[in-house]
Motif scaffolding. Sequence first.
Motif, PDB file in Angstrom:
ATOM      1  N   PRO A 284       0.804  -1.231   0.000  1.00  0.00           N
ATOM      2  CA  PRO A 284       0.000   0.000   0.000  1.00  0.00           C
ATOM      3  C   PRO A 284       0.832   1.273   0.000  1.00  0.00           C
ATOM      4  O   PRO A 284       0.328   2.335  -0.370  1.00  0.00           O
ATOM      5  N   SER A 285       2.101   1.190   0.376  1.00  0.00           N
ATOM      6  CA  SER A 285       2.934   2.389   0.418  1.00  0.00           C
ATOM      7  C   SER A 285       3.224   2.934  -0.977  1.00  0.00           C
ATOM      8  O   SER A 285       3.438   4.133  -1.161  1.00  0.00           O
ATOM      9  N   ASN A 286       3.238   2.044  -1.995  1.00  0.00           N
ATOM     10  CA  ASN A 286       3.469   2.515  -3.373  1.00  0.00           C
ATOM     11  C   ASN A 286       2.363   2.077  -4.331  1.00  0.00           C
ATOM     12  O   ASN A 286       2.485   2.244  -5.538  1.00  0.00           O
ATOM     13  N   ASN A 287       1.294   1.492  -3.756  1.00  0.00           N
ATOM     14  CA  ASN A 287       0.142   1.069  -4.562  1.00  0.00           C
ATOM     15  C   ASN A 287       0.585   0.190  -5.731  1.00  0.00           C
ATOM     16  O   ASN A 287       0.288   0.447  -6.900  1.00  0.00           O
ATOM     17  N   ARG A 288       1.292  -0.897  -5.392  1.00  0.00           N
ATOM     18  CA  ARG A 288       1.862  -1.743  -6.441  1.00  0.00           C
ATOM     19  C   ARG A 288       1.792  -3.219  -6.056  1.00  0.00           C
ATOM     20  O   ARG A 288       2.037  -3.587  -4.901  1.00  0.00           O
ATOM     21  N   TRP A 289       1.440  -4.051  -7.051  1.00  0.00           N
ATOM     22  CA  TRP A 289       1.487  -5.504  -6.903  1.00  0.00           C
ATOM     23  C   TRP A 289       2.814  -6.028  -7.460  1.00  0.00           C
ATOM     24  O   TRP A 289       3.278  -5.567  -8.500  1.00  0.00           O
ATOM     25  N   THR A 290       3.390  -7.010  -6.756  1.00  0.00           N
ATOM     26  CA  THR A 290       4.655  -7.593  -7.191  1.00  0.00           C
ATOM     27  C   THR A 290       4.524  -9.111  -7.252  1.00  0.00           C
ATOM     28  O   THR A 290       3.993  -9.737  -6.318  1.00  0.00           O
ATOM     29  N   ARG A 291       5.000  -9.697  -8.321  1.00  0.00           N
ATOM     30  CA  ARG A 291       5.006 -11.153  -8.468  1.00  0.00           C
ATOM     31  C   ARG A 291       6.098 -11.740  -7.585  1.00  0.00           C
ATOM     32  O   ARG A 291       7.255 -11.301  -7.612  1.00  0.00           O
ATOM     33  N   LEU A 292       5.742 -12.748  -6.802  1.00  0.00           N
ATOM     34  CA  LEU A 292       6.700 -13.411  -5.914  1.00  0.00           C
ATOM     35  C   LEU A 292       7.117 -14.754  -6.505  1.00  0.00           C
ATOM     36  O   LEU A 292       6.649 -15.151  -7.580  1.00  0.00           O
ATOM     37  N   ALA A 293       7.983 -15.441  -5.797  1.00  0.00           N
ATOM     38  CA  ALA A 293       8.438 -16.758  -6.258  1.00  0.00           C
ATOM     39  C   ALA A 293       7.256 -17.714  -6.365  1.00  0.00           C
ATOM     40  O   ALA A 293       6.333 -17.685  -5.536  1.00  0.00           O
ATOM     41  N   ASN A 294       7.280 -18.569  -7.376  1.00  0.00           N
ATOM     42  CA  ASN A 294       6.185 -19.521  -7.579  1.00  0.00           C
ATOM     43  C   ASN A 294       6.161 -20.593  -6.503  1.00  0.00           C
ATOM     44  O   ASN A 294       7.211 -21.017  -5.991  1.00  0.00           O
ATOM     45  N   LYS A 295       4.969 -21.057  -6.195  1.00  0.00           N
ATOM     46  CA  LYS A 295       4.808 -22.208  -5.310  1.00  0.00           C
ATOM     47  C   LYS A 295       5.296 -23.467  -6.029  1.00  0.00           C
ATOM     48  O   LYS A 295       5.381 -23.522  -7.257  1.00  0.00           O
ATOM     49  N   SER A 296       5.553 -24.494  -5.260  1.00  0.00           N
ATOM     50  CA  SER A 296       5.944 -25.774  -5.856  1.00  0.00           C
ATOM     51  C   SER A 296       4.735 -26.489  -6.437  1.00  0.00           C
ATOM     52  O   SER A 296       4.827 -27.146  -7.483  1.00  0.00           O
TER      53      SER A 296
END
Length: 452
Positions: A284-296
């Motif tokens: 919420p501090s920069n109003n941005r979604w980030t892709r994280l590491a994929n699940k197994s």
Amino acid sequence: MEEKINTDSKEHAVEILQQLNEYRKTGRHCDFMIKAGSEELPVHKNIMSASTTVNNLRKNAINLHCNVSKKLPSLMSWMDLDEKFISFLMESNETKAKEEGKCKMLLAWTKHDIDERKECFLGLVMKFQLTKMTLSYRRFLVENEPLIFESMQSIQSLTLSILDSHGDISSKDFNLPKNKQLVVFDQTSQRIHSLDVADKTWTPMQTMDQAIIKKLYSAVMMESYIYVICTNKLFYRLEYAESNAKWEQMANTNLQYACVVALDGFVYGIEYGKSSNIMERYDPSNNRWTRLANKSLILACESLVAADGKVFCIAGQSKQQYRATNQVEIYDPVTSTWSMDNRSLNEARYYASATATEEGIYVIGGYVNGKSLLTTVEFRSSVTKAWVMLKPMKTARHWFGSCVIDEEVYVIGGNGNPANIEEYDPEIKEWKIIETIPGKNIFPRATVAISI
């Protein structure tokens, strides 16, 4: 002819007293000396003799610096001064005595006739500027002074003054418990409603935007906002405590059928309605979604919950065989890595709901391999890390919401019975139906708990 002076005039009396006070300050016409230790106070004998009742004169003609360890000589004994005079000296801003000195003097005066003067002491000790006393003296009073023990208010005031001496500390720094309520999204009234689970009262809240009503999929509460994700990837938030607040559209996510949780100021989301191994995080501090590491694991219909500083993806439906699983995968935000929990659920399931207390994680209900709805409940202790079976719910459910209020678990909605709310009390280990929701058509997976 000589002008006659009206001696009945109050103004005249005040002028005389003011003039006498000026004489006293300069020592003019003073004919008596009050001594207290090394301090000397010149006064007028006639004024002192006439003022044992001490009324308005006290405010203008007394400027006393006393040391309680010394007795006043001659005119009157310090111990024999009346209560009104003592009260004046304790409360007056004109005296030069330090608060600690005043307190010592008051203690000595009180103990000279303790039965008659105790009440006076308990009243006056509350009026001192306690933070101006040394900490050692205040501690001495709390530990050793019997008169202080006569009043809980005195003990409280002294204790608070000691805390105040260590910095700017106030009760405002402590977050007092707030009233926690369960919130649902109702399509019938097109607004959100809160339920006070203590007194079972519903309160209508803000309306929902049309874009939300048509596409709402899941919701989460974080800080002072309720966040919702829609099936068209739109993301909104509402400052729920503000009655006039409007829904704000935030940055879109790439998740179409999202299940979301909040952890440490971030929103974490996974695909729920279709098989995926993707997770994103919203800041919420920069109003941005980030892709994280994929699940197994590539799964659908998992249960997502935050606990012990991590995000847990629990059970779900496998893509290959479309069967329920009992595996648990854990994301650690510190290392940005996934790991498999070496202890799996006792029962495979998907479309279940998960929530967490300080004690551990609850996984509730769900569906198993196209055969039946589940009432079963499992619990993972934060201490033992093992999954154990609990008493089942009253109603079989899947595709529903759950949340925690004051360490008790609440489930609401679901295809099994969308019209009632169940509560689980971990103290007595029992489920009970606490409320029905007639007339409401709720979004089944958008239940959250808020603090008001």
